[in-house]
Design an enzyme around this catalytic site. Structure first.
Site, PDB file in Angstrom:
ATOM      1  N   SER A 224       0.882  -1.026   0.558  1.00 46.83           N
ATOM      2  CA  SER A 224       0.017   0.063  -0.342  1.00 46.83           C
ATOM      3  C   SER A 224       0.997   1.267  -0.378  1.00 46.83           C
ATOM      4  CB  SER A 224      -1.165   0.055   1.012  1.00 46.83           C
ATOM      5  OG  SER A 224      -1.766   1.230   1.240  1.00 46.83           O
ATOM      6  N   ASP A 443      -8.578  -3.999  -6.615  1.00 45.43           N
ATOM      7  CA  ASP A 443      -8.601  -3.658  -5.547  1.00 45.43           C
ATOM      8  C   ASP A 443      -9.048  -2.448  -5.102  1.00 45.43           C
ATOM      9  OD1 ASP A 443      -6.287  -2.348  -3.421  1.00 45.43           O
ATOM     10  OD2 ASP A 443      -4.729  -3.674  -4.253  1.00 45.43           O
ATOM     11  N   HIS A 473      -6.979  -5.814  -0.923  1.00 44.02           N
ATOM     12  CA  HIS A 473      -6.041  -4.961  -1.232  1.00 44.02           C
ATOM     13  C   HIS A 473      -4.736  -5.437  -1.415  1.00 44.02           C
ATOM     14  CE1 HIS A 473      -3.544  -1.677  -1.079  1.00 44.02           C
ATOM     15  NE2 HIS A 473      -3.748  -1.350   0.755  1.00 44.02           N
TER      16      HIS A 473
END
Length: 504
Positions: A224, A443, A473
């Protein structure tokens, strides 16, 4: 909301099952200390977590965790001035005869704690631990590394519950007043560090970390926001890049408006994927229209929830978004929406609390305050209520459910006491070793297109793209055997896959 599912999963587990106990890391020390690359890290057993840190760490069997503090200049422009302590945690390689070095993890946010997250999910990285010391850290301004403090716990309860999708001029003024008071509280309580918590400084800390760990190259696993941090590191230190994985990739070409709009589209896509999957396997699934109507009702009349609290529209929106970070959360979303429609907001409130870093005892971690501080130290852009009001229509068209919520999130740096560094980060890394960039087509938080943009910006021969056709994610922790096999071959054996490889 660009943060790793790992951090949210920790808090959600504690909130919904009452998990407790575990390991945490060494603390932030702002006294004058040796900040040279030759400093010796004093590894010791890790102390217990504080009330404001997640308590579900250290649960992987057979792990032996050590913690230490890296000392870094608070301001790299004045290296002999104040210092900041960066909390580290590690588990040594299980096959030391074939050890490659350290593998440094950043789990996203910005604001996620590596001290709490790595031990809790170490089992996912068991293969990697054979040849690497697994290492993570609380970046500067996070958790035990002088975590940014803004409001108190009770004040944060009110702040996150307040209306974040204003419907008229009065509500806009109230929102902007709250945002400015929040920024003033951050300056009052953490003003010393706010100018120094940006991503460039965190990247410099990682290079200092690399040297203190005794590694010639930085081997890295970024998730991320950790992909942005990895890209900035590669730009600043291209010749020091070893084997680096970027998973759940932040688009480095996006400014805050483009990033928020991309997330609105990403969460809308994930919601649609959830609704279709749910309808095929359950008989109590909501529709998108039901969710919209529920949020509208909560805007007018919050629902009762746990411990005398109520579920507001803002909290419900955050809870629904949190549930879309992983398919593992989808059943909670189904139950939570059904319960909220029947006047019980407990499940959606628990999901919102995990998004906001609130534990079951009402204590908040530094997660969201750190996210704000890092974001605002990075980005120059500051938006007025008028700026945002003019963009709401575009956001609403991108996502009828999340559009308003994401548009008004652009207030987060309004009135912030320190300026930002860039309009978009520079991740060009000519001359760096090949870096594996993994994009997930479903995602919600870091939409798939960002992976290709990152690979291209890193440079030809540097960014190597791997696609996972899945949900949630990130990709490595999805359970997909193809992704895990490809990534492990790269990190453990140095086998770089063909650019454009697809796992489905």
């Amino acid at each position: 909301m660009s943060r790793s599912v790992r951090t949210g999963a920790l808090l959600l587990a504690a909130l919904l099952t009452g998990a407790a106990g575990g390991c945490s890391g060494g603390g932030g020390d702002s006294s004058r200390a040796d900040t040279s690359a030759g400093q010796k890290l004093d590894w010791k057993s890790c102390p217990a977590p504080s009330d404001s840190e997640d308590a579900s760490t250290g649960r992987a069997p057979g792990q032996s965790w050590e913690c230490a503090t890296l000392h870094a200049p608070l301001d790299y422009g004045h290296p002999k001035g104040d210092t900041i302590g960066i909390a580290l945690i590690r588990a040594k390689a299980t096959d030391p005869d074939h050890r490659i070095g350290s593998l440094l993890f950043n789990f996203g946010g910005p604001g996620g704690s590596g001290i709490t997250t790595l031990p809790a999910f170490a089992e996912d990285y068991r293969n990697l631990r054979t040849r690497y010391d697994l290492v993570s850290f609380d970046p500067r301004g996070v958790g035990r590394s002088d975590g940014v403090k803004c409001l108190g716990d009770k004040e944060l309860d009110s702040y996150y519950a307040a209306d974040s999708t204003p419907d008229d001029a009065g509500e806009r003024r109230a929102l902007m007043d709250r945002v400015k008071k929040y920024a003033a509280a951050c300056e009052k309580n953490s003003g010393k560090v706010l100018a120094h918590v940006g991503t460039s400084n965190a990247a410099r800390d990682m290079d200092l970390m690399r040297e203190a760990l005794g590694d010639d190259k930085l081997h890295y696993f970024g998730i991320s926001y950790g992909t942005e941090l990895g890209g900035v590191y590669a730009h600043l230190f291209p010749k020091k890049v070893g084997r680096a994985l970027l998973d759940g990739v932040v688009d480095p070409t996006h400014d805050p408006v483009q990033g928020a709009l991309g997330q609105a589209k990403g969460f809308q896509l994930a919601l649609g994927n959830y609704l279709r999957a749910c309808a095929g396997s359950h008989d109590n699934c909501p529709t998108e229209q039901q969710i919209q109507r529920l949020l509208g009702r909560l805007d007018r009349r919050p629902a009762p929830a746990a411990d005398g609290r109520t579920l507001t529209e803002s909290l419900a929106s955050g809870g629904i978004a949190q549930s879309l970070y992983s398919k593992d959360f989808w059943d909670y979303l189904t139950e939570g929406v059904e319960d909220a429609e029947n006047g019980d907001g407990k499940i959606l409130l628990a999901l919102a609390d995990s998004m906001n870093g609130r534990d079951k005892d009402g204590a908040y971690s530094s997660l969201q305050s750190s996210l704000n501080a890092v974001t605002c130290a990075d980005f120059k852009q500051r938006y007025t209520a008028e700026d945002i009001a003019g963009k709401v229509g575009e956001f609403r068209a991108a996502s009828p459910v999340f559009g308003d919520f994401m548009a008004w999130s652009l207030t987060q740096c309004t009135g912030w006491p320190v300026p930002g560094e860039w309009k978009t980060p520079d991740v060009s890394a000519g001359g760096a070793a090949p870096m594996l960039v993994v994009g997930n087509t479903g995602d919600p938080a870091t939409p798939y297109a960002g992976a290709r943009k990152m690979a291209r910006r890193l440079g030809e021969g540097v960014g190597v793209e791997l696609t996972y056709k899945g949900e949630g994610h990130g990709a490595y922790n999805s359970g997909d055997a193809c992704v895990k096999r490809t990534v492990d071959a790269y990190l453990l054996d140095g086998t770089v896959p063909k650019n454009g490889t697809v796992c489905s």
